[in-house]
Design an enzyme around this catalytic site. Structure first.
Site, PDB file in Angstrom:
ATOM      1  N   TYR A 145       0.879  -1.238  -0.008  1.00 15.66           N
ATOM      2  CA  TYR A 145      -0.122  -0.066   0.044  1.00 15.66           C
ATOM      3  C   TYR A 145       0.884   1.020   0.115  1.00 15.66           C
ATOM      4  O   TYR A 145       1.631   1.373   0.832  1.00 15.66           O
ATOM      5  CB  TYR A 145      -0.831  -0.069   1.403  1.00 15.66           C
ATOM      6  CG  TYR A 145      -1.821   1.234   1.497  1.00 15.66           C
ATOM      7  CD1 TYR A 145      -2.927   1.320   0.326  1.00 15.66           C
ATOM      8  CD2 TYR A 145      -1.523   2.435   2.501  1.00 15.66           C
ATOM      9  CE1 TYR A 145      -3.547   2.706   0.525  1.00 15.66           C
ATOM     10  CE2 TYR A 145      -2.259   3.375   2.276  1.00 15.66           C
ATOM     11  CZ  TYR A 145      -3.426   3.622   1.419  1.00 15.66           C
ATOM     12  OH  TYR A 145      -4.042   4.650   1.705  1.00 15.66           O
ATOM     13  N   ASP A 239       9.671   3.309  -0.353  1.00 21.43           N
ATOM     14  CA  ASP A 239       8.788   3.707   0.222  1.00 21.43           C
ATOM     15  C   ASP A 239       8.869   3.611   1.690  1.00 21.43           C
ATOM     16  O   ASP A 239       8.604   2.592   2.277  1.00 21.43           O
ATOM     17  CB  ASP A 239       7.353   3.344  -0.073  1.00 21.43           C
ATOM     18  CG  ASP A 239       6.204   4.031   0.501  1.00 21.43           C
ATOM     19  OD1 ASP A 239       6.647   4.735   1.572  1.00 21.43           O
ATOM     20  OD2 ASP A 239       5.113   4.073   0.312  1.00 21.43           O
ATOM     21  N   LYS A 267       4.446   9.813   8.295  1.00 25.02           N
ATOM     22  CA  LYS A 267       4.136   9.111   9.698  1.00 25.02           C
ATOM     23  C   LYS A 267       5.016   9.704  10.794  1.00 25.02           C
ATOM     24  O   LYS A 267       4.653  10.771  11.102  1.00 25.02           O
ATOM     25  CB  LYS A 267       3.924   7.578   9.716  1.00 25.02           C
ATOM     26  CG  LYS A 267       2.842   7.218   8.757  1.00 25.02           C
ATOM     27  CD  LYS A 267       2.379   5.689   8.700  1.00 25.02           C
ATOM     28  CE  LYS A 267       1.155   5.367   7.953  1.00 25.02           C
ATOM     29  NZ  LYS A 267       1.367   4.765   6.715  1.00 25.02           N
TER      30      LYS A 267
HETATM   31  C1  LIG Z   1       0.681   5.206   5.238  1.00 22.57           C
HETATM   32  C2  LIG Z   1       1.308   4.839   4.381  1.00 22.57           C
HETATM   33  C3  LIG Z   1       1.383   5.511   3.029  1.00 22.57           C
HETATM   34  C4  LIG Z   1       0.393   6.638   2.992  1.00 22.57           C
HETATM   35  O1  LIG Z   1       0.428   7.625   3.941  1.00 22.57           O
HETATM   36  P1  LIG Z   1      -0.678   8.853   4.470  1.00 22.57           P
HETATM   37  O2  LIG Z   1      -0.192   9.745   5.170  1.00 22.57           O
HETATM   38  O3  LIG Z   1      -1.793   7.921   4.887  1.00 22.57           O
HETATM   39  O4  LIG Z   1      -1.143   9.078   3.062  1.00 22.57           O
HETATM   40  C5  LIG Z   1       2.329   5.289   1.829  1.00 22.57           C
HETATM   41  N1  LIG Z   1       3.026   4.219   2.144  1.00 22.57           N
HETATM   42  C6  LIG Z   1       3.143   3.522   2.964  1.00 22.57           C
HETATM   43  C7  LIG Z   1       4.065   2.402   2.786  1.00 22.57           C
HETATM   44  C8  LIG Z   1       2.208   3.712   4.201  1.00 22.57           C
HETATM   45  O5  LIG Z   1       2.119   3.006   5.132  1.00 22.57           O
END
Ligand SMILES: *Cc1c(COP(=O)(O)O)cnc(C)c1O
Length: 443
Positions: A145, A239, A267
């Site tokens: 994701y 990511d 995050k």
């Molecule tokens: C949470 C998440 C996102 C998206 O971040 P948001 O701040 O919720 O838009 C992207 N990549 C990974 C791996 C994530 O866990």
């Protein structure tokens, strides 16, 4: 017995004006039985709901909180900055300070830009990769994701594999620009590059898969991605929205000895406020400079409130011994869960790295490798476990496809109590399940 009467009443009303009563789907608890809780306040490792129930928190805002809730240093920084202006539409020294600290933390990074979410960060990183290469194809891993942008939710409709975040409303031409690969599947990745190498703009991957529970990369898998990207002129996007600053002060790429072209953060680095960031080599980052090829902007990008909270959080993360202490907490949880699982004869495997862990709800001692493995788990058992844990005063992610998040606010007692409750909850859920499915279940 725990009462959730007020939560239920609030959701009944809330649902009439907010779809499912929530602004992000997992909060509706649909994957774990559908009785969501409404929160009144949170401090440290504890959340208090509107009925006055207190939970020790192992969700930690889906991993956004490494310091727990309302950490004093962060609260003070936000309050101070709020009085000095929350958003100005101009830059501030706080932004450049944060940028400098992140650049200094991670050798793979020369420049960085801030946005308001991981979604935006990843979306822009892929845009840069496409602009830089003049290609469209994006390689993604099944079960990953990367936020909810069209580009990252796109997936080939005819692939026949179960992907996450399946949604209508993505133009078919975007779906066609994505190639899917199973996590850790070297042969499949090589064959994708063999067939499409000269059209692949980028590979995007999580260094540890944290959006399908918790799955580790196999030895050499990230190195193979780097090598294939180099051979074919594709960009490698790491990511690190979840992994960044969780295990070390900076990207985990440094620990893994991997040199990605672009890295995305989110995050943790916001200290509990909305943030995203994309970073990497200047030759890629310069695509967003004025007069160059890629556009990105944002009213609230690098707003002073977030920048103040982020710098305050990094001040804490930077303290000597911070990550050693976090690893120690991880070990406490690790040992406690193993002991409980042994005591209750629970056949599930617990996997952990630093302050991140996950239970595989299946009768196998082989660690999960890919989303195919993830899907072999007993989701219905987790539904029971999740509710039982709430009744025992512990909040876990409302989905089996999320990890267990430890924070610096957890005490050794919190971790040991959690393990005891987990042992009891899993044991009870397994017993109930054996009663219901005496023949089918191999346990
Ligand atoms: C949470 C998440 C996102 C998206 O971040 P948001 O701040 O919720 O838009 C992207 N990549 C990974 C791996 C994530 O866990």
């Amino acid at each position: 017995m725990r009462s959730t009467k007020t939560s239920a009443q609030l959701f009944e009303l809330g649902r009439t004006v907010v779809p499912d009563g929530v602004s992000s789907p997992m909060r509706a608890f649909r994957q774990v039985g559908g009785e969501p809780i409404c929160v009144a306040s949170a401090k440290g490792a504890k959340i208090t709901d509107v009925d006055g129930n207190v939970y020790t928190d192992f969700l930690n805002a889906f991993g956004a909180l490494l310091l727990g809730h309302a950490r004093d240093e962060v609260v003070e920084a936000i309050a101070r900055q709020a009085a000095l202006g929350s958003v100005v539409g101009l830059t501030s020294p706080l932004e450049h300070r944060l940028a400098q600290r992140i650049v200094d933390s991670t050798p793979a990074i020369e420049q960085i830009r801030f946005v308001c979410s991981g979604t935006e960060a990843v979306m822009t990183a892929t845009r840069i990769a496409r602009a830089h290469t003049g290609r469209n194809l994006l390689v993604k891993f099944v079960g990953s994701y990367h936020g909810h942008s069209d580009v990252l939710l796109a997936s080939p409709s005819d692939s026949g594999v179960k992907v996450k975040g399946v949604t209508q409303g993505i133009p078919e031409n975007l779906n066609r620009e994505v190639l899917l690969c199973q996590y850790n599947d070297e042969a499949q990745l090589k064959s994708l590059f063999k067939a499409h190498g000269d059209a692949i703009a980028a590979v995007i991957v999580e260094p540890y898969a944290t959006n399908m529970g918790f799955v580790r990369p196999q030895e050499g898998f990230m190195g193979l991605i780097r090598q294939l990207c180099d051979q074919h002129g594709s960009l490698f996007i790491f990511d690190e929205v979840v992994t960044g600053f969780r295990f070390t002060f900076g990207g985990i790429c440094t620990l893994m000895d991997i040199d990605p072209d672009l890295i995305t953060f989110g995050k943790i680095i916001g200290g509990g406020t909305p943030i995203g960031a994309y970073a990497g080599k200047a030759r890629f980052m310069q695509h967003v400079a004025i007069g160059s090829s890629v556009f990105q902007s944002g009213t609230f990008a690098a707003n002073p409130l977030t920048m103040a909270a982020a710098n305050a959080a990094l001040d804490v993360l930077e303290q000597p011994g911070f990550y050693t202490e976090l690893e120690r907490k991880g070990q406490v949880l690790d040992a406690a869960i193993r002991a409980q699982f042994n005591a209750h004869n629970i056949p599930f495997l617990f996997t952990r790295f630093g302050a991140l862990g996950g239970v595989a709800f299946r009768d196998s001692h082989r660690p999960m490798q890919s989303y195919q493995d993830v899907k072999t788990q007993h989701y219905e058992i987790y539904t029971q476990v999740h509710r039982q844990m709430l009744d025992r005063g512990f909040l876990m992610a409302p989905s089996l496809e999320e990890p267990i998040f430890i924070s610096a606010a957890h005490s050794a007692g919190d971790l040991e109590d959690f393990a005891v409750a987990l042992g009891e909850s899993v044991s009870a859920a397994l017993a109930a399940h054996r009663l219901a499915f005496p023949v089918l279940m191999p346990f």
